[in-house]
Design an enzyme around this catalytic site. Structure first.
Site, short mmCIF file in Angstrom:
data_model
loop_
_atom_site.label_atom_id
_atom_site.label_comp_id
_atom_site.label_asym_id
_atom_site.label_seq_id
_atom_site.Cartn_x
_atom_site.Cartn_y
_atom_site.Cartn_z
N LYS A 13 0.81 -1.19 0.04
CA LYS A 13 -0.04 -0.22 0.19
C LYS A 13 0.73 1.38 0.14
O LYS A 13 0.78 2.22 -0.72
CB LYS A 13 -0.79 -0.15 1.32
CG LYS A 13 -1.99 1.03 1.32
CD LYS A 13 -3.08 0.31 2.54
CE LYS A 13 -2.16 0.33 3.88
NZ LYS A 13 -1.70 1.36 4.60
N ARG A 85 -9.14 3.27 9.19
CA ARG A 85 -8.91 2.05 9.58
C ARG A 85 -10.13 1.38 10.73
O ARG A 85 -9.90 0.30 10.90
CB ARG A 85 -7.64 1.97 10.63
CG ARG A 85 -6.56 1.73 9.81
CD ARG A 85 -5.31 1.83 10.99
NE ARG A 85 -4.04 1.30 10.66
CZ ARG A 85 -3.03 1.32 10.07
NH1 ARG A 85 -3.07 2.63 9.62
NH2 ARG A 85 -1.92 0.64 9.73
N ARG A 124 10.86 -7.16 5.82
CA ARG A 124 10.92 -5.79 5.94
C ARG A 124 11.76 -5.38 7.40
O ARG A 124 12.34 -4.30 7.45
CB ARG A 124 9.63 -4.86 5.61
CG ARG A 124 9.58 -3.41 6.00
CD ARG A 124 8.34 -2.58 5.47
NE ARG A 124 7.39 -2.76 6.79
CZ ARG A 124 6.27 -2.47 6.80
NH1 ARG A 124 5.71 -1.95 5.82
NH2 ARG A 124 5.63 -2.32 8.08
N ARG A 130 11.89 -1.03 11.74
CA ARG A 130 10.51 -0.57 12.24
C ARG A 130 10.21 -1.05 13.57
O ARG A 130 10.47 -2.44 13.64
CB ARG A 130 9.40 -0.51 11.33
CG ARG A 130 9.22 0.51 10.47
CD ARG A 130 8.09 0.41 9.53
NE ARG A 130 6.62 0.22 10.08
CZ ARG A 130 5.69 0.70 9.34
NH1 ARG A 130 5.78 0.98 8.30
NH2 ARG A 130 4.53 0.34 10.20
N ARG A 141 -1.19 -6.21 14.51
CA ARG A 141 -1.77 -5.35 13.30
C ARG A 141 -2.70 -6.09 12.32
O ARG A 141 -3.72 -5.63 11.76
CB ARG A 141 -0.69 -4.81 12.85
CG ARG A 141 -0.12 -3.60 13.64
CD ARG A 141 1.34 -3.47 13.62
NE ARG A 141 1.91 -3.07 11.76
CZ ARG A 141 3.01 -3.23 11.41
NH1 ARG A 141 3.80 -3.83 11.99
NH2 ARG A 141 3.18 -3.04 10.17
P1 AMP Z 1 1.16 2.37 9.06
O1 AMP Z 1 2.44 3.01 8.63
O2 AMP Z 1 0.03 2.58 8.19
O3 AMP Z 1 1.21 0.81 9.27
O4 AMP Z 1 0.73 2.81 10.44
C1 AMP Z 1 1.80 2.46 11.37
C2 AMP Z 1 0.98 2.48 12.87
O5 AMP Z 1 0.55 3.92 12.88
C3 AMP Z 1 -0.28 1.67 13.00
O6 AMP Z 1 0.21 0.40 13.27
C4 AMP Z 1 -1.13 2.32 14.17
O7 AMP Z 1 -0.51 2.15 15.51
C5 AMP Z 1 -0.96 3.75 13.70
N1 AMP Z 1 -1.91 4.35 12.75
C6 AMP Z 1 -1.67 4.74 11.37
N2 AMP Z 1 -2.76 5.06 10.98
C7 AMP Z 1 -3.79 4.92 11.93
C8 AMP Z 1 -5.16 4.97 12.09
N3 AMP Z 1 -5.86 5.61 10.76
N4 AMP Z 1 -5.77 4.85 13.19
C9 AMP Z 1 -5.21 4.48 14.33
N5 AMP Z 1 -3.84 4.18 14.22
C10 AMP Z 1 -3.19 4.27 13.14
#
Ligand code: AMP
Length: 190
Positions: A13, A85, A124, A130, A141
């Protein structure tokens, strides 16, 4: 152009969203990136969300909705990546976009099986380091994706607004399929 891209972690994504933003000269609004920047800069928001990110949990809806509202207001074209989300976030997004008169042109879902997502994320973890790519956080997740984010994709699907793309294909092939979907919506909207 305004694009929403959905899919589990490990679906490619972020890669596709970046590519779309570059190719179409629009902003890449990635909530994960915004949060990680806040964590590294140790802002008040960053300090608050750091442990949540590390566990792979979700940041509270109200906080996320305010965060994204500010960005949506200033950008005309964007690819939204990582938000919404949850169903409450999706509903808030609907209302916000309606209020500011910026409807989405297309919603793309990148589909990958769990085992493929997990193996990509473990790969990754070695490369990017990360904090939330520990085995426990990855499992958490994905669980939250199925529980809370899949209902969001079902809602867009039911509304007939979803373009579903096979995210297990290579980067270039997935990109081509997304571009095809975009061309379709442009024709469709005249
Ligand atoms: P991502 O890079 O999109 O995988 O986001 C990394 C982390 O940020 C996620 O595992 C959540 O802890 C937090 N996060 C990102 N976007 C959201 C969202 N829309 N709602 C809640 N937590 C978020």
């Amino acid at each position: 152009m305004r694009i929403l891209i959905l899919g589990p972690q490990g679906s490619g994504k972020g890669t596709q969203a970046k590519r779309l933003a570059d190719a179409h000269g629009i902003a890449h609004l990635a909530t994960g990136d915004i949060l990680r920047e806040a964590v590294s800069a140790r802002t008040e928001l960053g300090v608050r969300v750091a442990p949540i990110l590390e566990r792979g949990d979700l940041v509270p809806d109200d906080l996320m909705i305010e965060l994204i509202r500010q960005r949506l207001e200033v950008e005309d074209g964007f690819v939204l990546d990582g938000f919404p989300r949850t169903l409450p976030q999706a509903q808030a997004l609907d209302v916000m976009l309606d209020e500011i008169g910026k409807p989405l042109d297309v919603v793309v879902l990148l589909e990958v099986r769990d085992e493929v997502a997990v193996s990509r994320l473990h790969g990754r973890a070695g490369e990017e380091g990360r904090a939330d790519d520990s085995p426990e956080a990855i499992a958490n997740r994905l669980r939250l994706y199925h529980e809370l984010t899949e209902p969001v994709t079902q809602q867009y699907r039911a509304a007939g607004a979803l373009v579903e793309v096979d995210g297990e294909k290579g980067i270039e092939e997935v990109a081509a399929q997304i571009e095809q979907a975009l061309a379709g919506t442009r024709l469709g909207s005249g």
